[in-house]
Structures are given as structure tokens and as C-alpha cells.
Scaffold this active site. Sequence first.
Site, PDB file in Angstrom:
ATOM      1  N   LYS A   1       0.828  -1.219   0.000  1.00  0.00           N
ATOM      2  CA  LYS A   1       0.000   0.000   0.000  1.00  0.00           C
ATOM      3  C   LYS A   1       0.858   1.263   0.000  1.00  0.00           C
ATOM      4  CE  LYS A   1      -2.172  -0.898   3.882  1.00  0.00           C
ATOM      5  NZ  LYS A   1      -1.709  -2.233   4.269  1.00  0.00           N
TER       6      LYS A   1
ATOM      7  N   ARG B   1      -9.791   1.245   7.679  1.00  0.00           N
ATOM      8  CA  ARG B   1      -9.438  -0.114   8.085  1.00  0.00           C
ATOM      9  C   ARG B   1     -10.561  -0.786   8.868  1.00  0.00           C
ATOM     10  NH1 ARG B   1      -3.470   0.895   7.970  1.00  0.00           N
ATOM     11  NH2 ARG B   1      -2.428  -1.120   8.064  1.00  0.00           N
TER      12      ARG B   1
ATOM     13  N   ARG C   1      11.298  -6.557   5.955  1.00  0.00           N
ATOM     14  CA  ARG C   1      11.277  -5.144   6.354  1.00  0.00           C
ATOM     15  C   ARG C   1      11.692  -5.007   7.825  1.00  0.00           C
ATOM     16  NH1 ARG C   1       5.869  -1.726   5.643  1.00  0.00           N
ATOM     17  NH2 ARG C   1       5.240  -2.933   7.440  1.00  0.00           N
TER      18      ARG C   1
ATOM     19  N   ARG D   1      11.238  -1.978  12.077  1.00  0.00           N
ATOM     20  CA  ARG D   1       9.942  -1.531  12.607  1.00  0.00           C
ATOM     21  C   ARG D   1       9.481  -2.497  13.692  1.00  0.00           C
ATOM     22  NH1 ARG D   1       5.414   0.283   8.324  1.00  0.00           N
ATOM     23  NH2 ARG D   1       4.090  -0.979   9.660  1.00  0.00           N
TER      24      ARG D   1
ATOM     25  N   ARG E   1      -1.514  -8.949  13.161  1.00  0.00           N
ATOM     26  CA  ARG E   1      -1.974  -7.912  12.226  1.00  0.00           C
ATOM     27  C   ARG E   1      -2.789  -8.542  11.092  1.00  0.00           C
ATOM     28  NH1 ARG E   1       3.587  -5.386  10.870  1.00  0.00           N
ATOM     29  NH2 ARG E   1       2.484  -4.127   9.329  1.00  0.00           N
TER      30      ARG E   1
HETATM   31  P1  B4P Z   1       4.006  -1.963   2.268  1.00  0.00           P
HETATM   32  O1  B4P Z   1       3.097  -3.063   1.876  1.00  0.00           O
HETATM   33  O2  B4P Z   1       4.088  -0.789   1.371  1.00  0.00           O
HETATM   34  O3  B4P Z   1       3.529  -1.629   3.725  1.00  0.00           O
HETATM   35  P2  B4P Z   1       2.034  -1.237   4.049  1.00  0.00           P
HETATM   36  O4  B4P Z   1       1.089  -2.307   3.604  1.00  0.00           O
HETATM   37  O5  B4P Z   1       1.798   0.144   3.524  1.00  0.00           O
HETATM   38  O6  B4P Z   1       2.076  -1.051   5.545  1.00  0.00           O
HETATM   39  P3  B4P Z   1       1.407  -1.770   6.749  1.00  0.00           P
HETATM   40  O7  B4P Z   1      -0.018  -2.169   6.500  1.00  0.00           O
HETATM   41  O8  B4P Z   1       2.352  -2.823   7.175  1.00  0.00           O
HETATM   42  O9  B4P Z   1       1.453  -0.626   7.818  1.00  0.00           O
HETATM   43  P4  B4P Z   1       0.743   0.797   8.013  1.00  0.00           P
HETATM   44  O10 B4P Z   1       1.835   1.794   8.067  1.00  0.00           O
HETATM   45  O11 B4P Z   1      -0.381   1.053   7.061  1.00  0.00           O
HETATM   46  O12 B4P Z   1       5.424  -2.526   2.430  1.00  0.00           O
HETATM   47  C1  B4P Z   1       5.713  -3.782   3.004  1.00  0.00           C
HETATM   48  C2  B4P Z   1       7.072  -4.278   2.540  1.00  0.00           C
HETATM   49  O13 B4P Z   1       6.927  -4.942   1.289  1.00  0.00           O
HETATM   50  C3  B4P Z   1       8.094  -3.167   2.303  1.00  0.00           C
HETATM   51  O14 B4P Z   1       9.327  -3.577   2.816  1.00  0.00           O
HETATM   52  C4  B4P Z   1       8.143  -3.025   0.786  1.00  0.00           C
HETATM   53  O15 B4P Z   1       9.382  -2.594   0.314  1.00  0.00           O
HETATM   54  C5  B4P Z   1       7.834  -4.436   0.330  1.00  0.00           C
HETATM   55  N1  B4P Z   1       7.197  -4.490  -0.964  1.00  0.00           N
HETATM   56  C6  B4P Z   1       6.237  -3.651  -1.436  1.00  0.00           C
HETATM   57  N2  B4P Z   1       5.866  -4.010  -2.671  1.00  0.00           N
HETATM   58  C7  B4P Z   1       6.583  -5.129  -2.988  1.00  0.00           C
HETATM   59  C8  B4P Z   1       6.638  -5.998  -4.143  1.00  0.00           C
HETATM   60  N3  B4P Z   1       5.882  -5.787  -5.223  1.00  0.00           N
HETATM   61  N4  B4P Z   1       7.484  -7.058  -4.084  1.00  0.00           N
HETATM   62  C9  B4P Z   1       8.260  -7.279  -3.020  1.00  0.00           C
HETATM   63  N5  B4P Z   1       8.263  -6.503  -1.908  1.00  0.00           N
HETATM   64  C10 B4P Z   1       7.423  -5.439  -1.890  1.00  0.00           C
HETATM   65  O16 B4P Z   1       0.083   0.599   9.469  1.00  0.00           O
HETATM   66  C11 B4P Z   1       0.851   0.247  10.603  1.00  0.00           C
HETATM   67  C12 B4P Z   1      -0.056   0.160  11.844  1.00  0.00           C
HETATM   68  O17 B4P Z   1      -0.641   1.456  12.142  1.00  0.00           O
HETATM   69  C13 B4P Z   1      -1.269  -0.769  11.766  1.00  0.00           C
HETATM   70  O18 B4P Z   1      -0.937  -2.110  12.041  1.00  0.00           O
HETATM   71  C14 B4P Z   1      -2.204  -0.129  12.849  1.00  0.00           C
HETATM   72  O19 B4P Z   1      -1.832  -0.523  14.142  1.00  0.00           O
HETATM   73  C15 B4P Z   1      -1.940   1.356  12.713  1.00  0.00           C
HETATM   74  N6  B4P Z   1      -2.914   1.992  11.800  1.00  0.00           N
HETATM   75  C16 B4P Z   1      -2.622   2.521  10.570  1.00  0.00           C
HETATM   76  N7  B4P Z   1      -3.752   2.971   9.979  1.00  0.00           N
HETATM   77  C17 B4P Z   1      -4.777   2.748  10.862  1.00  0.00           C
HETATM   78  C18 B4P Z   1      -6.177   2.954  10.817  1.00  0.00           C
HETATM   79  N8  B4P Z   1      -6.766   3.503   9.742  1.00  0.00           N
HETATM   80  N9  B4P Z   1      -6.932   2.583  11.887  1.00  0.00           N
HETATM   81  C19 B4P Z   1      -6.354   2.039  12.961  1.00  0.00           C
HETATM   82  N10 B4P Z   1      -5.035   1.783  13.065  1.00  0.00           N
HETATM   83  C20 B4P Z   1      -4.247   2.118  12.022  1.00  0.00           C
END
Ligand code: B4P
Length: 186
Positions: free
Chosen positions: A9, A86, A125, A131, A142
Amino acid sequence: MFGPPGSGKGTQAKKVAASQGLVHISTGEILRSAIERKTPLGVLAQQYMDKGELVPDEDVQQMLANAVDRYIAEGARGFIFDGFPRTLDQAGFLDQMMKERGSEIQYLIFLDVDHDELVKRLLLRGKTEGRSDDTLEVIENRLEVYKKTTLPVIEHYKKQGKFYPVNGVGTIEEVNARICAILRKS
Ligand code: B4P
């Protein structure tokens, strides 16, 4: 931009924001910054994020509305929300908030990635970025929370005809090309 933790994302939302001239708002990033600055919201959020739980709806909703209004005041012409909504409550809040500002959600881009690939990416990651929520136990929680609480949001936007699934497995560029194809078509 919607999908399970680790689906890409944040990675894809940044690219789409840059190519479409949109403001990228990541609730996860805002929360991590609040934790770093030890603000009252940060202190609260850390208790949830360390366990892989969601931060309470009211707190995240208020935080999001503040960010949106700040960017609108600065002249933003569109947004990409990353990691919000979410929960179903957050989805209802977002629809209402956009309506009050004379706009609406156009696409729910769903990044579809299987469980094993998600765990692999997040563990990697955890190693490279350190993290605190990227440990195996917290990752599994999660993913559970995602299935139970976040997945129903898909139905909400399907009913509105705004659901666009994308295969999230492949290189970052390949996934980005699939998203751009959807945005171009509609
Ligand atoms: P990403 O996949 O980009 O990470 P994310 O989904 O955006 O983040 P995540 O859901 O983990 O956390 P968020 O900050 O939203 O990257 C993951 C890894 O994969 C990276 O290392 C990347 O380089 C790699 N990658 C990406 N694309 C790839 C590909 N094509 N091939 C290989 N590797 C790849 O949220 C964190 C926490 O915040 C939540 O758990 C929650 O506690 C809180 N939170 C956030 N939003 C909230 C909400 N709306 N309500 C309540 N709590 C919330």
C-alpha cells in the site's frame, strides 16, 4: 489504496500520488511520527501498534480529518489514502467526510497478495528497517485483525461499484503498471 499489511500500500500509494499529482496520506506514517514525537496520540497509538492491534477509530478519524483539512487549506486537488479506512466505521466516516467537502472516494484499489508472501515481505522489512511491529508474532496478529476487521470494508465499496482488485505479486513496477491501467481505463 487497500490491502493487507505488507501488500505494498505505502509503496504503491507514493508512486500513484507522484504520477497523478495527489496528496498521499498514510495513517500508519502519521501515527509513527506521533510516536516518535511522543505526542499524546503517539503514546496512545504505540500501545496498540506494538501488539498489532488497530488504533481506536475516533482517534484515527480525528487525525485524518485534521490532515485532510490542512492539505485542502494548502490547495490540495486530490488525495490518495493509504491504510484508511481499516474498519467499517472508518469507511462510513470517510464517505461522510468527503461528502461534506464536496467530493467522494473514486476507487478502492485492492492489492491482492497471499499470506506467505506477506509474512516474507514484512519479516524482511523488520530486518532492514527495524519496525517494532514487523516481528513474526505481531505480523500474524496484524493479519488476523485484517481478516476479521478490515476485509469487510471491501463489501462496503463493492456495493458502491468502486472496488478494483489488482494482483499485488510481482515487481513494484509491474504492480504499479496494473494500477495505472485501471486509472487510465476509468
Ligand atoms: P508496504 O506493503 O508498502 O507496507 P504497508 O502495507 O503500507 O504497511 P502496513 O499495512 O504494514 O502498515 P501501516 O503503516 O499502514 O510494504 C511492506 C514491505 O513490502 C516493504 O518492505 C516493501 O518494500 C515491500 N514491498 C512492497 N511491494 C513489494 C513488491 N511488489 N514485491 C516485493 N516486496 C514489496 O500501518 C501500521 C499500523 O498502524 C497498523 O498495524 C495499525 O496498528 C496502525 N494503523 C494505521 N492505519 C490505521 C487505521 N486507519 N486505523 C487504525 N489503526 C491504524
